[in-house]
Write a protein that holds these residues in place. Structure first.
Motif, short mmCIF file in Angstrom:
data_model
loop_
_atom_site.label_atom_id
_atom_site.label_comp_id
_atom_site.label_asym_id
_atom_site.label_seq_id
_atom_site.Cartn_x
_atom_site.Cartn_y
_atom_site.Cartn_z
N THR A 41 5.18 18.96 -81.29
CA THR A 41 4.30 18.60 -80.17
C THR A 41 2.85 18.52 -80.61
O THR A 41 2.11 17.59 -80.23
CB THR A 41 4.45 19.62 -79.03
OG1 THR A 41 5.82 19.65 -78.59
CG2 THR A 41 3.56 19.26 -77.85
N THR A 82 11.51 15.28 -76.19
CA THR A 82 10.20 14.88 -75.70
C THR A 82 10.31 13.71 -74.73
O THR A 82 9.64 13.66 -73.69
CB THR A 82 9.28 14.50 -76.87
OG1 THR A 82 9.21 15.60 -77.79
CG2 THR A 82 7.88 14.16 -76.39
N ARG A 84 12.89 12.92 -72.84
CA ARG A 84 13.46 13.42 -71.58
C ARG A 84 12.41 14.13 -70.74
O ARG A 84 12.33 13.94 -69.52
CB ARG A 84 14.63 14.36 -71.88
CG ARG A 84 15.31 14.87 -70.59
CD ARG A 84 16.51 15.74 -70.88
NE ARG A 84 16.15 17.00 -71.51
CZ ARG A 84 16.39 17.31 -72.77
NH1 ARG A 84 17.00 16.44 -73.56
NH2 ARG A 84 16.03 18.48 -73.27
N ARG A 85 11.58 14.93 -71.39
CA ARG A 85 10.54 15.66 -70.67
C ARG A 85 9.52 14.70 -70.04
O ARG A 85 9.11 14.89 -68.89
CB ARG A 85 9.84 16.63 -71.62
CG ARG A 85 8.88 17.57 -70.91
CD ARG A 85 8.38 18.67 -71.83
NE ARG A 85 7.65 18.16 -72.99
CZ ARG A 85 8.09 18.21 -74.23
NH1 ARG A 85 9.28 18.74 -74.50
NH2 ARG A 85 7.36 17.72 -75.22
N HIS A 86 9.13 13.67 -70.78
CA HIS A 86 8.18 12.70 -70.23
C HIS A 86 8.79 11.92 -69.08
O HIS A 86 8.08 11.56 -68.12
CB HIS A 86 7.72 11.75 -71.33
CG HIS A 86 6.61 12.29 -72.18
ND1 HIS A 86 5.28 12.10 -71.88
CD2 HIS A 86 6.63 13.02 -73.32
CE1 HIS A 86 4.53 12.68 -72.80
NE2 HIS A 86 5.32 13.26 -73.70
N SER A 87 10.08 11.61 -69.15
CA SER A 87 10.72 10.85 -68.08
C SER A 87 10.80 11.64 -66.78
O SER A 87 10.89 11.06 -65.68
CB SER A 87 12.12 10.41 -68.50
OG SER A 87 12.99 11.54 -68.65
N GLN A 88 10.78 12.96 -66.87
CA GLN A 88 10.87 13.82 -65.69
C GLN A 88 9.50 14.21 -65.13
O GLN A 88 9.42 14.81 -64.06
CB GLN A 88 11.66 15.08 -66.03
CG GLN A 88 13.10 14.82 -66.42
CD GLN A 88 13.81 16.04 -66.98
OE1 GLN A 88 13.15 17.05 -67.29
NE2 GLN A 88 15.12 15.97 -67.12
N ARG A 89 8.45 13.88 -65.85
CA ARG A 89 7.12 14.31 -65.46
C ARG A 89 6.35 13.14 -64.84
O ARG A 89 6.14 12.12 -65.48
CB ARG A 89 6.37 14.85 -66.67
CG ARG A 89 4.99 15.44 -66.35
CD ARG A 89 4.26 15.78 -67.64
NE ARG A 89 5.03 16.68 -68.48
CZ ARG A 89 4.76 16.91 -69.75
NH1 ARG A 89 3.75 16.27 -70.34
NH2 ARG A 89 5.49 17.76 -70.45
N LYS A 90 5.91 13.31 -63.61
CA LYS A 90 5.13 12.27 -62.94
C LYS A 90 3.72 12.24 -63.50
O LYS A 90 3.13 13.26 -63.82
CB LYS A 90 5.08 12.53 -61.43
CG LYS A 90 6.43 12.41 -60.73
CD LYS A 90 6.29 12.64 -59.23
CE LYS A 90 7.64 12.49 -58.54
NZ LYS A 90 7.53 12.73 -57.07
N SER A 92 2.84 11.01 -66.31
CA SER A 92 2.82 11.08 -67.76
C SER A 92 2.97 9.69 -68.35
O SER A 92 3.68 8.84 -67.80
CB SER A 92 3.94 11.99 -68.26
OG SER A 92 4.03 11.98 -69.66
#
Length: 392
Positions: A41, A82, A84-90, A92
């Motif tokens: 990261t 990373t 997956r995390r970005h796809s779930q974060r508005k 971003s």
């Protein structure tokens, strides 16, 4: 349990269940995984800050090389997490990495073992694109001056792409030469694909251990002057040539040049730490071929003549990283402090900057005469290392 049998708690979270060692510290499973993920990261954040051209949210599209080895496989898994995390974060910026494996088996068809394994990577890591590119794609790249290499011309030879490449490798003088040129071709293909697919950077999954081995192997191969360009993060100069791989060898016109960022996101993690990480992450288990998990498992060596310089260095650093991890890390840190000396000339094969005085001085000291031999008319456009690899 007696006091002498009790294990110390995790150094980071104080969890009593800490069976793993991380830089000599007792560590639990969760903290071990977080440590590796945090290293990536931080490197990606540094990459983003150094390459972003606007404050607006833009898609981050990076190309990552995949060799099926432990380091590059861990890189793919971390990029998938990373993504997956970005796809779930508005709010971003979109994160859309592309992973490319270069299939070096010139005799393989469409249903090669590499293609089947790429399919498994796609299934396990749905938040990254995974593609397989044949080694023959190198014939389409323009970052190599093909007039310098002993590649049979398409028109006069009547050979197919794979056969022409095989003839080129057969013409190289040593095992080290073939390993060296193959590594260069893979790098050229990854850069070519990254630019063609509008990626903003190339990510290579070298660990600290692999970068230390690359440093010394490049010095041994005669490219010590270009080590900072090969090992350090940042913008690299790319030359493009007019000579085509399919035509008779004619000297290329003066190349055009531009820069492209190349980064090593796992440069602060040792290879043995990545091996341990693989054992802790279910999606990576039973995925990596067994012969890739150990350096010595890649081949059965009868004689040291069967080993390339790259393999010798890789085996050496793999054997010493446990006992002398500080020395391994210092090789990479010291290289990171070396200045990237700029030059006006670049090698037509490896693409690295050429040390004009150093090439001539080194050749003179070891008794070589660069004005003689089969490649005498070409050597002015090659660095010393590539002259030796291609023409012996």
């Amino acid at each position: 349990m007696s006091g002498s049998d009790a294990r110390p708690p995790c150094k980071r979270c104080k969890n009593e269940d800490a069976p793993y060692r991380l830089r000599t510290d007792p560590t639990c499973r969760d903290c071990y995984i977080q440590y590796v993920a945090l290293k990536l990261t931080k490197r990606l954040s540094k990459l983003h800050s150094e390459t972003r051209v606007t404050r607006q949210l833009t898609t981050r599209r990076y190309l990552a090389g995949l060799s099926f080895g432990p380091s590059s496989s861990v890189l793919v898994e971390l990029l998938d997490t990373t993504g997956r995390r970005h796809s779930q974060r508005k709010g971003s910026s979109p994160f859309n990495p592309l992973v490319v494996h270069v299939d070096t088996d010139l005799s393989a068809g469409e249903n090669s073992p590499a293609m089947k394994l790429v399919g498994e990577y796609r299934r396990r890591f749905p938040h990254v694109e995974v593609e397989c590119v044949p080694l023959t794609e190198v014939l389409n790249v323009t970052s190599i001056d093909w007039s310098l290499l002993p590649l049979p011309a398409e028109e006069s030879s009547g050979m197919g792409p794979a056969e022409r490449l095989q003839k080129l490798f057969d013409a190289l003088p040593t095992v080290t030469s073939r390993s060296d040129v193959l590594r260069q071709f893979i790098r050229h293909i990854l850069l070519h694909t990254a630019i063609k697919r509008s990626c903003s950077a190339l990510l290579l999954g070298h660990s600290t251990t692999a970068l230390a081995a690359l440093t010394l192997s490049e010095v041994a191969n005669g490219r010590g002057f270009a080590v900072p360009w090969q090992v350090n993060d940042g913008q690299c100069t790319i030359s493009t040539y007019s000579s085509q791989a399919g035509s008779d060898s004619q000297p290329a016109q003066k190349p055009s040049r531009f820069t492209f960022p190349i980064y090593y996101p796992l440069r602060e993690i040792f290879r043995n730490e990545l091996i341990q990480y693989i054992d802790l992450v279910p999606s990576l288990q039973d995925l990596i071929p067994a012969n890739q998990m150990t350096i010595s498992g890649n081949s059965s060596v009868v004689s040291h003549k069967d080993l390339s310089i790259d393999e010798v260095m890789a085996r050496y650093f793999d054997s010493v990283e446990d006992s002398y991890s500080g020395i391994v890390a210092n090789v990479v840190r010291t290289t990171g402090k070396l200045e990237r000396a700029s030059g006006n000339e670049f090698c037509g094969s490896c693409g690295m900057t050429v040390d004009e005085l150093g090439d001539s001085r080194w050749a003179g000291e070891i008794g070589d005469d660069l004005e003689e031999g089969e490649g005498s008319r070409l050597t002015g456009n090659l660095c010393y290392g590539c002259k030796r690899s291609i023409y012996g």
